[in-house]
Write a protein that holds these residues in place. Sequence first.
Motif, PDB file in Angstrom:
ATOM      1  N   THR A  84      16.028 -10.181  30.615  1.00 35.12           N
ATOM      2  CA  THR A  84      14.812 -10.877  30.568  1.00 35.12           C
ATOM      3  C   THR A  84      14.571 -11.557  32.309  1.00 35.12           C
ATOM      4  O   THR A  84      13.595 -11.522  32.747  1.00 35.12           O
ATOM      5  CB  THR A  84      14.739 -11.835  29.680  1.00 35.12           C
ATOM      6  OG1 THR A  84      14.645 -11.172  28.431  1.00 35.12           O
ATOM      7  CG2 THR A  84      13.356 -12.682  29.780  1.00 35.12           C
ATOM      8  N   ALA A 142      13.509  -7.003  19.999  1.00 38.86           N
ATOM      9  CA  ALA A 142      12.011  -7.259  20.345  1.00 38.86           C
ATOM     10  C   ALA A 142      11.894  -7.995  21.570  1.00 38.86           C
ATOM     11  O   ALA A 142      11.089  -8.056  22.177  1.00 38.86           O
ATOM     12  CB  ALA A 142      11.482  -7.723  19.060  1.00 38.86           C
ATOM     13  N   GLU A 143      12.890  -8.975  21.642  1.00 37.28           N
ATOM     14  CA  GLU A 143      12.827 -10.069  22.897  1.00 37.28           C
ATOM     15  C   GLU A 143      12.936  -9.036  24.060  1.00 37.28           C
ATOM     16  O   GLU A 143      12.166  -9.382  25.067  1.00 37.28           O
ATOM     17  CB  GLU A 143      13.694 -11.179  22.716  1.00 37.28           C
ATOM     18  CG  GLU A 143      13.692 -12.183  23.769  1.00 37.28           C
ATOM     19  CD  GLU A 143      14.735 -13.211  23.768  1.00 37.28           C
ATOM     20  OE1 GLU A 143      14.872 -13.693  24.792  1.00 37.28           O
ATOM     21  OE2 GLU A 143      15.075 -13.547  22.623  1.00 37.28           O
ATOM     22  N   ALA A 146       9.745  -6.971  24.806  1.00 35.02           N
ATOM     23  CA  ALA A 146       8.497  -7.918  25.345  1.00 35.02           C
ATOM     24  C   ALA A 146       8.848  -8.176  26.923  1.00 35.02           C
ATOM     25  O   ALA A 146       7.816  -8.095  27.590  1.00 35.02           O
ATOM     26  CB  ALA A 146       8.586  -8.990  24.474  1.00 35.02           C
ATOM     27  N   ASP A 149       7.709  -4.677  28.571  1.00 35.25           N
ATOM     28  CA  ASP A 149       6.302  -4.873  28.286  1.00 35.25           C
ATOM     29  C   ASP A 149       5.617  -5.656  29.505  1.00 35.25           C
ATOM     30  O   ASP A 149       4.629  -5.234  30.232  1.00 35.25           O
ATOM     31  CB  ASP A 149       5.653  -4.983  26.988  1.00 35.25           C
ATOM     32  CG  ASP A 149       6.106  -4.103  26.081  1.00 35.25           C
ATOM     33  OD1 ASP A 149       6.627  -3.171  26.384  1.00 35.25           O
ATOM     34  OD2 ASP A 149       5.886  -4.421  24.845  1.00 35.25           O
ATOM     35  N   ARG A 150       6.057  -6.781  29.716  1.00 33.10           N
ATOM     36  CA  ARG A 150       5.389  -7.771  30.549  1.00 33.10           C
ATOM     37  C   ARG A 150       5.743  -7.380  31.979  1.00 33.10           C
ATOM     38  O   ARG A 150       4.756  -7.527  32.693  1.00 33.10           O
ATOM     39  CB  ARG A 150       6.175  -9.074  30.597  1.00 33.10           C
ATOM     40  CG  ARG A 150       5.779 -10.010  29.333  1.00 33.10           C
ATOM     41  CD  ARG A 150       6.270 -11.484  29.320  1.00 33.10           C
ATOM     42  NE  ARG A 150       7.658 -11.570  29.839  1.00 33.10           N
ATOM     43  CZ  ARG A 150       8.447 -11.691  28.230  1.00 33.10           C
ATOM     44  NH1 ARG A 150       7.979 -11.479  27.190  1.00 33.10           N
ATOM     45  NH2 ARG A 150      10.027 -11.769  28.551  1.00 33.10           N
ATOM     46  N   SER A 169       2.882  -0.838  26.777  1.00 33.07           N
ATOM     47  CA  SER A 169       3.963  -0.319  25.717  1.00 33.07           C
ATOM     48  C   SER A 169       4.155   1.056  25.773  1.00 33.07           C
ATOM     49  O   SER A 169       5.181   1.718  25.469  1.00 33.07           O
ATOM     50  CB  SER A 169       3.815  -1.034  24.443  1.00 33.07           C
ATOM     51  OG  SER A 169       2.384  -0.279  24.068  1.00 33.07           O
TER      52      SER A 169
END
Length: 210
Positions: A84, A142-143, A146, A149-150, A169
């Motif tokens: 992330t 899922a995190e 995400a 996707d960002r 996605s």
Amino acid sequence: MNGMTSVPAPTKAAKPSGPGRSGDTRQRIVDAVLRIIGEDGVAALTNRRIAKEAGVSLGSVTYHFATQHELLREALLHFVSVETRRFTELADQCHGEGIELEGAARTVAQVAGGTAFDARHIAPFELYVQAGRDERLRAAAAECFAAYDRLAERILTGLGVRDAERMASTAVALVFGQQLRRLATGSPAEELVDALLMLTRGSRPAEQNV
């Protein structure tokens, strides 16, 4: 974007001592878990092997992690936190209008982690499959998706793609699928970039593809 993914390089530090010892030991165990998963899969995880790989006592493993689920969850969350942070930095670099297709291709190649599959690149696939079996791991998975996707949305917006948020996605799924194909068949890494650019060109106004 795990396919676009790679597990952070293992920490190779001297045996810890002093106030930070507990945290360092825990991190070494997590690094060992990721290496073992990448090399031989989740089924290969045993406390004895983890202890040997991490260079810690067998008691340290059970002291820090009472169950295998805790080990897997911690490994996935650690992977997610590193990914992330990396993807946020990449997305920031892609912020704004006017990014070129060539620049996007370089970014995709960077996210994909190079051309070779090793334990660091294989481990994420194992972790995501395990999340499919264990719903307690799904929030962490899922995190991470995400974050993919960002990054995809930021790049697609910069390329002038219509409905970039909705397309993100799909782009992520395409890259994951191509990476899985590479892993299973040994197909060249160039196919990954080519497939993504084909999707991107088909989603942009015709005049932007000239």
